[in-house]
Design a protein around this motif. Structure first.
Motif, PDB file in Angstrom:
ATOM      1  N   MET A  83      30.571  40.579  46.536  1.00 51.28           N
ATOM      2  CA  MET A  83      30.927  41.909  46.088  1.00 51.28           C
ATOM      3  C   MET A  83      32.423  42.063  46.284  1.00 51.28           C
ATOM      4  SD  MET A  83      29.470  45.526  47.541  1.00 51.28           S
ATOM      5  CE  MET A  83      29.833  45.116  49.234  1.00 51.28           C
ATOM      6  N   GLU A  84      33.177  41.932  45.248  1.00 54.67           N
ATOM      7  CA  GLU A  84      34.625  42.012  45.329  1.00 54.67           C
ATOM      8  C   GLU A  84      35.076  43.369  44.828  1.00 54.67           C
ATOM      9  OE1 GLU A  84      38.440  39.822  43.368  1.00 54.67           O
ATOM     10  OE2 GLU A  84      36.593  38.690  43.611  1.00 54.67           O
ATOM     11  N   GLN A  85      35.805  44.104  45.670  1.00 55.65           N
ATOM     12  CA  GLN A  85      36.276  45.423  45.280  1.00 55.65           C
ATOM     13  C   GLN A  85      37.668  45.278  44.704  1.00 55.65           C
ATOM     14  OE1 GLN A  85      35.112  48.238  48.032  1.00 55.65           O
ATOM     15  NE2 GLN A  85      36.051  49.940  47.007  1.00 55.65           N
ATOM     16  N   GLN A  86      37.845  45.710  43.437  1.00 54.26           N
ATOM     17  CA  GLN A  86      39.123  45.498  42.765  1.00 54.26           C
ATOM     18  C   GLN A  86      39.812  46.775  42.306  1.00 54.26           C
ATOM     19  OE1 GLN A  86      38.313  42.848  39.521  1.00 54.26           O
ATOM     20  NE2 GLN A  86      38.265  41.074  40.829  1.00 54.26           N
ATOM     21  N   PHE A  87      39.102  47.855  42.106  1.00 51.40           N
ATOM     22  CA  PHE A  87      39.673  49.004  41.427  1.00 51.40           C
ATOM     23  C   PHE A  87      39.836  50.238  42.300  1.00 51.40           C
ATOM     24  CE2 PHE A  87      39.653  46.927  37.484  1.00 51.40           C
ATOM     25  CZ  PHE A  87      38.512  46.158  37.425  1.00 51.40           C
ATOM     26  N   GLY A  88      39.573  50.173  43.567  1.00 53.98           N
ATOM     27  CA  GLY A  88      39.652  51.341  44.416  1.00 53.98           C
ATOM     28  C   GLY A  88      38.304  51.586  45.057  1.00 53.98           C
ATOM     29  N   ASP A  89      38.138  52.776  45.598  1.00 54.66           N
ATOM     30  CA  ASP A  89      36.935  53.065  46.363  1.00 54.66           C
ATOM     31  C   ASP A  89      35.686  53.241  45.513  1.00 54.66           C
ATOM     32  OD1 ASP A  89      38.367  52.945  48.686  1.00 54.66           O
ATOM     33  OD2 ASP A  89      38.762  55.083  48.748  1.00 54.66           O
ATOM     34  N   ASP A  90      35.821  53.601  44.248  1.00 53.71           N
ATOM     35  CA  ASP A  90      34.648  53.949  43.454  1.00 53.71           C
ATOM     36  C   ASP A  90      34.221  52.885  42.453  1.00 53.71           C
ATOM     37  OD1 ASP A  90      35.860  57.312  43.361  1.00 53.71           O
ATOM     38  OD2 ASP A  90      34.372  56.454  44.711  1.00 53.71           O
ATOM     39  N   LEU A  91      35.039  51.899  42.161  1.00 53.15           N
ATOM     40  CA  LEU A  91      34.718  50.894  41.153  1.00 53.15           C
ATOM     41  C   LEU A  91      34.744  49.494  41.758  1.00 53.15           C
ATOM     42  CD1 LEU A  91      36.838  52.161  38.133  1.00 53.15           C
ATOM     43  CD2 LEU A  91      34.407  52.506  38.518  1.00 53.15           C
ATOM     44  N   ILE A  92      33.783  48.675  41.358  1.00 54.14           N
ATOM     45  CA  ILE A  92      33.756  47.272  41.782  1.00 54.14           C
ATOM     46  C   ILE A  92      33.441  46.408  40.566  1.00 54.14           C
ATOM     47  CG2 ILE A  92      33.075  47.741  44.162  1.00 54.14           C
ATOM     48  CD1 ILE A  92      30.217  46.893  43.400  1.00 54.14           C
ATOM     49  N   THR A  93      33.803  45.147  40.660  1.00 53.08           N
ATOM     50  CA  THR A  93      33.423  44.169  39.649  1.00 53.08           C
ATOM     51  C   THR A  93      32.510  43.162  40.329  1.00 53.08           C
ATOM     52  OG1 THR A  93      35.499  44.398  38.446  1.00 53.08           O
ATOM     53  CG2 THR A  93      34.250  42.379  38.075  1.00 53.08           C
ATOM     54  N   ASP A 121      26.176  33.177  54.042  1.00 56.06           N
ATOM     55  CA  ASP A 121      27.176  32.103  54.148  1.00 56.06           C
ATOM     56  C   ASP A 121      28.596  32.649  54.043  1.00 56.06           C
ATOM     57  OD1 ASP A 121      25.129  30.189  54.373  1.00 56.06           O
ATOM     58  OD2 ASP A 121      24.996  29.995  52.179  1.00 56.06           O
ATOM     59  N   GLY A 122      28.829  33.838  54.636  1.00 52.62           N
ATOM     60  CA  GLY A 122      30.151  34.432  54.633  1.00 52.62           C
ATOM     61  C   GLY A 122      30.545  35.113  53.337  1.00 52.62           C
ATOM     62  N   GLU A 123      29.653  35.127  52.366  1.00 50.70           N
ATOM     63  CA  GLU A 123      29.943  35.735  51.063  1.00 50.70           C
ATOM     64  C   GLU A 123      29.185  37.057  50.930  1.00 50.70           C
ATOM     65  OE1 GLU A 123      29.457  34.743  46.307  1.00 50.70           O
ATOM     66  OE2 GLU A 123      29.059  33.181  47.772  1.00 50.70           O
ATOM     67  N   GLU A 124      29.914  38.108  50.506  1.00 49.58           N
ATOM     68  CA  GLU A 124      29.279  39.406  50.288  1.00 49.58           C
ATOM     69  C   GLU A 124      28.515  39.375  48.971  1.00 49.58           C
ATOM     70  OE1 GLU A 124      31.858  42.778  50.711  1.00 49.58           O
ATOM     71  OE2 GLU A 124      32.907  41.851  52.379  1.00 49.58           O
ATOM     72  N   LEU A 125      27.257  39.818  49.020  1.00 50.13           N
ATOM     73  CA  LEU A 125      26.401  39.825  47.834  1.00 50.13           C
ATOM     74  C   LEU A 125      25.752  41.187  47.655  1.00 50.13           C
ATOM     75  CD1 LEU A 125      24.456  36.504  48.547  1.00 50.13           C
ATOM     76  CD2 LEU A 125      26.408  36.790  47.021  1.00 50.13           C
ATOM     77  N   LEU A 126      25.385  41.494  46.423  1.00 47.46           N
ATOM     78  CA  LEU A 126      24.539  42.639  46.121  1.00 47.46           C
ATOM     79  C   LEU A 126      23.231  42.085  45.594  1.00 47.46           C
ATOM     80  CD1 LEU A 126      27.068  45.065  44.397  1.00 47.46           C
ATOM     81  CD2 LEU A 126      26.097  45.236  46.691  1.00 47.46           C
TER      82      LEU A 126
END
Length: 94
Positions: free
Chosen positions: A1-11, A60-65
């Motif tokens: 789960m990589e957050q790229q656009f601020g608090d409300d949007l993720i890619t 394994d250290g990676e954030e997932l949804l």
């Protein structure tokens, strides 16, 4: 789960490598796990707003949804999220 656009949007990127831009509607800590209510970014009309509930996890250290596959868990989280969303709306109106 990589957050790229601020608090409300993720890619996020699915297992096929397809990227999706999602808006975070709400976050909830429920029974020791974090859940997010998400909708496709840019969905403005109510009929366009398809809401997904996903569980945040670290493997394994990676954030997932992850999809919530247990129907009872999904129902409980949905109910708790709706309470949270409506509680926030009531607080803003007061």
């Amino acid at each position: 789960m990589e957050q790229q656009f601020g608090d409300d949007l993720i890619t996020i990127t699915d297992e096929d490598g397809v990227e999706y831009e999602l808006e975070i509607l709400a976050r909830l800590e429920y029974q020791g796990a974090e859940y997010l209510a998400l909708t496709p970014a840019g969905a403005e009309e109510a009929e366009e707003m398809e809401v997904s509930i996903l569980r945040a996890a670290v493997e394994d250290g990676e954030e997932l949804l992850l999809a919530v596959e247990d129907d009872q868990e999904l129902e409980n989280v949905y109910s708790a999220l709706m309470d949270l969303i409506y509680e926030d709306a009531d607080t803003e109106e007061a």
